[in-house]
Design an enzyme around this catalytic site. Sequence first.
Site, PDB file in Angstrom:
ATOM      1  N   ARG A   1       1.962   2.170   5.406  1.00  0.00           N
ATOM      2  CA  ARG A   1       2.862   1.176   6.008  1.00  0.00           C
ATOM      3  C   ARG A   1       4.094   1.834   6.620  1.00  0.00           C
ATOM      4  NH1 ARG A   1       3.180  -2.017   0.428  1.00  0.00           N
ATOM      5  NH2 ARG A   1       1.219  -0.899   0.231  1.00  0.00           N
TER       6      ARG A   1
ATOM      7  N   LYS B   1      -2.098  10.639  -6.614  1.00  0.00           N
ATOM      8  CA  LYS B   1      -3.252   9.837  -7.016  1.00  0.00           C
ATOM      9  C   LYS B   1      -4.003  10.542  -8.150  1.00  0.00           C
ATOM     10  CE  LYS B   1      -4.354   7.600  -2.576  1.00  0.00           C
ATOM     11  NZ  LYS B   1      -4.172   6.220  -3.034  1.00  0.00           N
TER      12      LYS B   1
HETATM   13  N1  BES Z   1      -4.924   4.911   1.464  1.00  0.00           N
HETATM   14  C1  BES Z   1      -4.560   4.121   0.365  1.00  0.00           C
HETATM   15  C2  BES Z   1      -5.384   2.852   0.231  1.00  0.00           C
HETATM   16  C3  BES Z   1      -6.859   3.019  -0.016  1.00  0.00           C
HETATM   17  C4  BES Z   1      -7.383   2.868  -1.269  1.00  0.00           C
HETATM   18  C5  BES Z   1      -7.710   3.287   1.023  1.00  0.00           C
HETATM   19  C6  BES Z   1      -8.738   2.989  -1.469  1.00  0.00           C
HETATM   20  C7  BES Z   1      -9.060   3.409   0.826  1.00  0.00           C
HETATM   21  C8  BES Z   1      -9.574   3.259  -0.426  1.00  0.00           C
HETATM   22  C9  BES Z   1      -3.085   3.703   0.477  1.00  0.00           C
HETATM   23  O1  BES Z   1      -2.269   4.616   1.109  1.00  0.00           O
HETATM   24  C10 BES Z   1      -2.571   3.546  -0.903  1.00  0.00           C
HETATM   25  O2  BES Z   1      -2.503   4.513  -1.603  1.00  0.00           O
HETATM   26  N2  BES Z   1      -2.210   2.319  -1.258  1.00  0.00           N
HETATM   27  C11 BES Z   1      -1.696   2.037  -2.539  1.00  0.00           C
HETATM   28  C12 BES Z   1      -0.487   1.149  -2.372  1.00  0.00           C
HETATM   29  C13 BES Z   1       0.322   0.979  -3.624  1.00  0.00           C
HETATM   30  C14 BES Z   1       0.994   2.279  -3.995  1.00  0.00           C
HETATM   31  C15 BES Z   1       1.354  -0.097  -3.377  1.00  0.00           C
HETATM   32  C16 BES Z   1      -2.777   1.353  -3.356  1.00  0.00           C
HETATM   33  O3  BES Z   1      -3.517   0.553  -2.795  1.00  0.00           O
HETATM   34  O4  BES Z   1      -2.888   1.647  -4.523  1.00  0.00           O
HETATM   35 MN    MN Z   2      -1.521   6.079  -0.251  1.00  0.00          MN
END
Ligand code: BES
Ligand code: MN
Length: 498
Positions: free
Chosen positions: A352, A278
Site C-alpha cells: 500500500r 515474515k
Molecule cells: N504481499 C503480502 C500479501 C500476500 C499474502 C500476498 C499472501 C500473497 C499471498 C502483503 O505485502 C502483506 O504482507 N500483507 C500483510 C498486511 C498486514 C501486515 C497488515 C498481510 O496480509 O499479512
Molecule cells: Mn508484505
Amino acid sequence: MKIKVTTGDITRIKAGAIIVNFFEGTKAPEGDTATADQALDGAISQLVRQKEIKGKLNEITLIHSLGKLPADRVIVTGLGKKTELTLDKIRGAMAETCRYLRPKGVESIATIAQWTGITGITAGSSAQAITEGALLGLYSFRKHITKKDEGEIKQLTIADTDTARFHTLKQGCQTGRIVAEATILARDMVNEPSNYMTPTNIAEIASTLAHTYGLKLTILERAQMQTLGMGALLGVARGSDQPPKFIVLSYKGRRAQATDMTLIGKGITFDSGGISLKPSGGMDEMKGDMAGGAAVMAALSAITQLKLKTNVTTIIAATENMPNGTALKPGDILTSMSGKTIEIISTDAEGRLTLADALEYARKQGTKYIVDVATLTGAVRVALGDICTGVFSNNKELENKILAAGTEAGELLWPMPMYEEYKELNKSEVADIQNTGGRWGGAITAAQFLAEFAGDTPWVHLDIAGTFTSSKAHDHIVKGATGIPVRTLINLVRSLVK
Ligand code: BES
Ligand code: MN
Ligand code: ZN
C-alpha cells in the site's frame, strides 16, 4: 504451437488426434461426432449406449482409429448440457483435453468450433476460447529445469465445413493468441524467482515491450523519486540493495493526449516483510509479489497488439521489501508524494505504501480511470480463497464494468464493501494515517488506505493475493502463476472503448 484454420471435414484430417464433442443428455452422436462415429464403424454410439460416454463436462474418451481414419486417435470430449454451454467451458475442456494428450506423445491435434446458435458463442469467440484453452492449459515453466521437456503438442488445426466462417475463425485464433501470450508473459514473470526478476529486470522487460510495440517508456531512478517526494515508495526501497525502478509505460491508441485508463500494478519483486519479517515457511511464494505489475504490463502488450482505440498507461513501482541495516522500521513516519504522512505499524504492509505514491503520480499525470492490481493482503485469501479476486472501488459504474469484464474472461471477481466505517481503523495518533488497520477486515482496511490516495478519480482496486497462483491445474489454469487478471483487464479496456 502453430494454430491454423482449415475448411473441410475434420475426419479427413491427418493428426495425432482429432477432437469431437458429446453433450450430456443427448442420445446419439450428432454433426461431426456422427461423421467420426460412422468412420469408426459406430464405436462412439456403442460407447454412448454402454454409458462409457455420458457427455459430462471434461469427460475425455480416447478411441484408437486403427487405420479407419487418417488421424491416429479420436477424442470425444464431454461438454455438459448443450443449453448450458459457455465459452469458459469450451476453453476449459480444450485445456483439459490438451493436457490429457500431451504425455501420450501426440504432436498434432485438430478440433471443431461449431457451437453457434447458443447465446454468446460465435465462430470468432469459440475459436478464441479454443486457442486460449490450448495455449494456457499447456503452459509450463521449465526454464530452470535442465532436463528436456517430454512431449509437446506442436500443431492445432480448427476444422470447419463452412467456408463462410473461415475468416472469423482465423480472427478469433489471432485474438486468442494475443490474449494467451500476454497471460503467459505475466505467468513467466511471476514464476520467475526474485534473483532473476529484480526491479531492474522488470524495467528491462518494459523496455523490450516499448521497443517492440513503439510504446512510451519512462523509468524513474531513486534520485528522481526523491525529487518527486515519493517518500512512501522510498521508505520501502530503503531496506534493499536492489535499486528501485518506477516504471511508466504508455500506449497511445487514439489521437488525443489525455490518458483514458491508468493501470497500476504492485511491483514488490520479493516481500520478506522487511523488519516485520515474515515467517520462513512459504516465504518463497513472495517472489510473486509483483504479480499485479506483471499483469498490467502484460495486459498493455495485448491492448497494444489489439490496437484498441484508447490511451492506456501502466505504472509499476518496483522494489524489493528487505530488512537491511537502513530498512524502514515500525514506528517510522513517512511523507508520501501526496503530502500525507504515514505511520508505519508493520513494514510488511509495504504494498500500500508503494501504491500510494503510484496513485498520486497517476493523478498528477491526469487520467480518467485508475485500476490497481495487487497481491495486497493475506486477508483477501482468507475471505475469498483462490477462487475470486476481491474488488474494491469508489465508483459503482467502473466497478460494474470490471465485474462484467471478469465474467466474460472467466476470471471470477467478487465485490467487497467499502463502508466509511472501515476508514476509522486506519487512523493514526501521530500521523495522517497508519499503514495497517488491525487484525480484522484486513483486505478492506488496506483498500480504504489506497482509497485515500485515489481521491476522487474513479478507481478500482483488485486484490489478487488469493488468485495470483493456483495449487493445482484445472481448466486453462495450471499449477503456479495463473496470469489473473490479465484477460479481465483487456476486456475492461475493450469495453470502455465501445
Ligand atoms: N504481499 C503480502 C500479501 C500476500 C499474502 C500476498 C499472501 C500473497 C499471498 C502483503 O505485502 C502483506 O504482507 N500483507 C500483510 C498486511 C498486514 C501486515 C497488515 C498481510 O496480509 O499479512
Ligand atoms: Mn508484505
Ligand atoms: Zn507484499
